[in-house]
Design a protein around this motif. Structure first.
Motif, PDB file in Angstrom:
ATOM      1  N   THR A 274     -10.656  44.081  76.197  1.00  0.00           N
ATOM      2  CA  THR A 274      -9.331  43.930  75.615  1.00  0.00           C
ATOM      3  C   THR A 274      -8.511  42.909  76.390  1.00  0.00           C
ATOM      4  O   THR A 274      -8.471  42.942  77.620  1.00  0.00           O
ATOM      5  N   GLY A 275      -7.879  42.012  75.661  1.00  0.00           N
ATOM      6  CA  GLY A 275      -6.973  41.035  76.244  1.00  0.00           C
ATOM      7  C   GLY A 275      -5.707  40.957  75.417  1.00  0.00           C
ATOM      8  O   GLY A 275      -5.666  41.436  74.276  1.00  0.00           O
ATOM      9  N   ALA A 276      -4.673  40.374  75.978  1.00  0.00           N
ATOM     10  CA  ALA A 276      -3.399  40.253  75.268  1.00  0.00           C
ATOM     11  C   ALA A 276      -2.813  38.871  75.480  1.00  0.00           C
ATOM     12  O   ALA A 276      -2.960  38.271  76.541  1.00  0.00           O
ATOM     13  N   VAL A 277      -2.149  38.379  74.454  1.00  0.00           N
ATOM     14  CA  VAL A 277      -1.420  37.118  74.495  1.00  0.00           C
ATOM     15  C   VAL A 277       0.043  37.425  74.260  1.00  0.00           C
ATOM     16  O   VAL A 277       0.390  38.196  73.357  1.00  0.00           O
ATOM     17  N   LEU A 278       0.917  36.864  75.077  1.00  0.00           N
ATOM     18  CA  LEU A 278       2.354  37.023  74.910  1.00  0.00           C
ATOM     19  C   LEU A 278       2.892  35.784  74.207  1.00  0.00           C
ATOM     20  O   LEU A 278       2.743  34.661  74.701  1.00  0.00           O
ATOM     21  N   SER A 279       3.493  35.979  73.032  1.00  0.00           N
ATOM     22  CA  SER A 279       3.951  34.835  72.241  1.00  0.00           C
ATOM     23  C   SER A 279       5.398  35.016  71.789  1.00  0.00           C
ATOM     24  O   SER A 279       5.857  36.131  71.542  1.00  0.00           O
ATOM     25  N   ARG A 280       6.100  33.876  71.688  1.00  0.00           N
ATOM     26  CA  ARG A 280       7.503  33.887  71.274  1.00  0.00           C
ATOM     27  C   ARG A 280       7.633  34.243  69.792  1.00  0.00           C
ATOM     28  O   ARG A 280       6.856  33.791  68.968  1.00  0.00           O
ATOM     29  N   MET A 281       8.681  35.042  69.482  1.00  0.00           N
ATOM     30  CA  MET A 281       8.965  35.358  68.083  1.00  0.00           C
ATOM     31  C   MET A 281      10.478  35.310  67.901  1.00  0.00           C
ATOM     32  O   MET A 281      11.149  36.324  67.793  1.00  0.00           O
ATOM     33  N   ASP A 282      11.008  34.081  67.909  1.00  0.00           N
ATOM     34  CA  ASP A 282      12.435  33.873  67.697  1.00  0.00           C
ATOM     35  C   ASP A 282      12.730  33.452  66.263  1.00  0.00           C
ATOM     36  O   ASP A 282      13.663  33.953  65.640  1.00  0.00           O
ATOM     37  N   GLY A 283      11.959  32.500  65.772  1.00  0.00           N
ATOM     38  CA  GLY A 283      12.171  31.978  64.428  1.00  0.00           C
ATOM     39  C   GLY A 283      11.194  32.569  63.451  1.00  0.00           C
ATOM     40  O   GLY A 283      11.168  33.779  63.230  1.00  0.00           O
ATOM     41  N   VAL A 284      10.394  31.726  62.844  1.00  0.00           N
ATOM     42  CA  VAL A 284       9.359  32.164  61.913  1.00  0.00           C
ATOM     43  C   VAL A 284       8.105  31.349  62.189  1.00  0.00           C
ATOM     44  O   VAL A 284       8.160  30.276  62.798  1.00  0.00           O
ATOM     45  N   ILE A 285       6.977  31.858  61.762  1.00  0.00           N
ATOM     46  CA  ILE A 285       5.698  31.188  61.985  1.00  0.00           C
ATOM     47  C   ILE A 285       5.323  30.456  60.698  1.00  0.00           C
ATOM     48  O   ILE A 285       5.215  31.076  59.639  1.00  0.00           O
ATOM     49  N   GLY A 286       5.125  29.170  60.783  1.00  0.00           N
ATOM     50  CA  GLY A 286       4.812  28.387  59.599  1.00  0.00           C
ATOM     51  C   GLY A 286       6.068  27.933  58.893  1.00  0.00           C
ATOM     52  O   GLY A 286       7.118  27.727  59.511  1.00  0.00           O
ATOM     53  N   ARG A 287       5.988  27.790  57.569  1.00  0.00           N
ATOM     54  CA  ARG A 287       7.131  27.307  56.792  1.00  0.00           C
ATOM     55  C   ARG A 287       7.539  28.260  55.688  1.00  0.00           C
ATOM     56  O   ARG A 287       8.594  28.095  55.086  1.00  0.00           O
ATOM     57  N   ARG A 288       6.694  29.240  55.380  1.00  0.00           N
ATOM     58  CA  ARG A 288       6.975  30.123  54.251  1.00  0.00           C
ATOM     59  C   ARG A 288       7.118  31.560  54.715  1.00  0.00           C
ATOM     60  O   ARG A 288       6.402  32.027  55.588  1.00  0.00           O
TER      61      ARG A 288
END
Length: 573
Positions: A274-288
């Protein structure tokens, strides 16, 4: 049935002790967690009082509680009282590990053919806005030779669910029996399905009770809910996308990191790498943003029209999974394999095969995967579209994903409680590129809606979501902040193991372009550069389900990436 299969080991339900006979040609150690089997059994009220007063629950205490939950012999008010006691007092690492194991063993644990040893992988996201990563990642992993039994969830509150997105495709069935899942994995290599009645039944009870007792954000309960379901899939490797920021469960990096560490430890305790990635979630991912619109964007990505923030997550998570499963020498090689699977069109063909295997007609699947399809001849299109325009000249540098998702939720894209229907056609598209100047009156957002129409207050909130500055020369940092994989070690090969807090790899130029995949994968490690900007990180913590899909996976729009002489993602060709 008194034995349960994990990928590479066999567990006895009664004790959780490791049994030496390997199931799939591999051996993982699952520690004996029932160290208090001989302790006197306490009644449910006594167990509640013990935890309420700050006591440590023994393994047998937790087993007693979970058996009562599964059998229905416990009263609802007692279940709620125990959850509140856990929320108030917390659990240590051993208690959390035992809770997770007993939740997993409350129902069926999947078993797989021995020849699939080492190939079973999955990912989980703690939920965000525009998170359609699974729709691209699952078929890409299958194209790389993995078996991906992805058990996903539905959206709740402002986050969207992978199952809701897929159900916007006519005929797609997320309900498959264990035998059907096995058949689809054998023939296709991936499937995306909902939780079955026999898989971790204790979690369904606890999940519903947490929602009505304000105990959603308890770290031990979040950990148990997520990892017990993944453990029941009998995986070789699991990667977790733990998000932080305005539109995430945790607003700050430290809180997300604490959850990630607990999840990684719990997964490894069950024998999964098991591994984990820490990622930003301020806006939206992609365009839709929105269920049907996100399916469109996922299909466009699989056809080669890639946006860099989405591909950054796909390549990072997929590359780490291939490495943990032993199918790549390191994360960079794993990322290149995932990139090739998308760029070559192999992942698109896997997605098409998965659609057909899960109930979509051959003609519909073929049409959706064709180069010049009119998606809205197949997918439901909202009756109305409204374009919002910029109120002044400026440079778009940010969009508040939480505000956008909350408005779309009210328009019908999401649900407020489990079981509510969603409108698959409701959503939004970002129309302007970040970092490029726009003039007053330029359309920046297209909202797809039905009835009722947007209120003046909703329109005002959407306008407030866009951040314009007079100019900007700020760099575009990646979404991936770091990964936590310290507990993971490949059998017999520790030299290449990732560090406990590795920074995101340096971005490489984007070579994916619409209908024109590159003849060779990029030489530099991916992920791709992400056209997003640093945002402020509020210290308060949000409250929604981290264990409601991905996996809590509303919809996308980190901004258009146009520009003369460039790929649509904005990176150099």
């Amino acid at each position: 049935m008194n034995s349960y299969h994990l990928d590479g080991t066999q567990l006895q339900k009664s004790t959780g002790k490791h049994v030496s006979q390997p199931v799939c040609g591999m051996t993982h150690t699952v520690h004996n967690l029932d160290r208090s089997a001989n302790a006197a059994m306490l009644s449910i009220p006594e167990l509640i009082k013990k935890k309420r007063d700050g006591g440590e629950l023994s393994d047998s205490d937790i087993k007693t509680f979970m058996e009562a939950v599964t059998s229905g012999s416990i009263q609802d008010c007692q279940t709620g009282a125990m959850l509140m006691a856990i929320w108030q007092q917390g659990m240590d690492a051993r208690e959390t590990a035992t809770l997770t194991k007993e939740m997993m063993l409350s129902g069926e644990v999947m078993s797989w053919p021995p020849e699939w040893a080492g190939l079973l992988v999955d990912k989980h996201s703690t939920g965000g806005v525009g998170d359609k990563v699974s729709l691209v990642l699952a078929p890409a992993l299958a194209a790389c030779g993995c078996k991906v039994p992805m058990i996903s969830g539905r959206g709740l509150a402002h986050t969207g669910g992978t199952l809701d997105k897929l159900e916007s495709i006519p005929g797609f069935s997320v309900y498959q029996t264990a035998e059907q899942v096995r058949t689809i994995l054998s023939e296709v290599g991936c499937c995306i399905v909902g939780q079955t009645e026999t898989l971790v039944p204790a979690d369904r009870v606890l999940y519903a009770t947490r929602d009505i007792t304000c105990t959603v954000d308890s770290l031990p309960l979040i950990t148990g809910s997520i990892i017990s379901k993944k453990g029941a899939e009998s995986l070789t490797a699991l990667v977790l996308d733990v998000k932080f920021g305005r539109a995430a469960l945790y607003k700050d990096l430290d809180g997300a990191k604490e959850l990630a560490r607990l999840l990684v430890k719990a997964g490894n305790d069950l024998g999964m790498r098991t591994g984990a990635v820490l990622s930003r979630m301020d806006g939206v991912i992609g365009r839709r943003v929105g269920n049907g619109l996100e399916v469109v964007e996922a299909l466009e990505t699989l056809k080669g029209d890639a946006l860099p923030d989405l591909m950054e997550l796909v390549v990072t998570l997929g590359g780490l999974l291939l490495y943990m499963a032993g199918l790549a020498a390191d994360r960079s090689e794993g990322g290149r394999k995932i990139f090739r699977a998308v760029a070559s069109g192999d992942a698109l063909q896997k997605f098409r095969a998965m659609m057909e295997a899960q109930g979509v007609s051959r003609e519909t699947a073929r049409e959706l995967c064709s180069p010049d399809v009119d998606y809205f001849k197949i997918l439901r299109k909202a009756r109305h579209q409204l374009e919002l325009t910029a109120g002044r000249d400026g440079v778009p540098v940010d969009v508040d994903g939480l505000l956008l998702a909350q408005v779309l939720h009210k328009l019908g894209a999401g649900r407020s409680k489990a079981g509510q229907p969603v409108n698959h056609s409701v959503g939004a598209e970002l129309l302007v590129p970040f970092g490029q100047k726009v003039t007053k009156g330029t359309p920046w957002l297209r909202v797809h809606y039905e009835e009722p129409a947007l209120s003046p207050e909703q329109i005002r909130r959407l306008h407030d979501a866009l951040v314009l500055e007079s100019s900007t020369d700020r760099p575009m940092p990646s979404l991936v902040q770091e990964d936590l994989t310290s507990a993971f070690e490949r059998d017999g090969d520790h030299d290449e193991a990732p560090s406990s807090a590795s920074p995101a790899p340096q971005p490489a130029p984007c070579t994916l372009n619409r209908r024109r995949p590159p003849p060779n994968p990029p030489d530099a490690p991916l992920p791709l550069a992400s056209p997003s900007f640093g945002r402020r990180q509020p210290s308060s913590r949000g409250r929604h389900h981290a264990d409601e899909e991905e996996d809590g996976e509303g919809g996308g729009g980190r901004g258009g990436r146009g520009g003369g002489g460039r790929c649509r993602c904005g990176a150099p060709p």
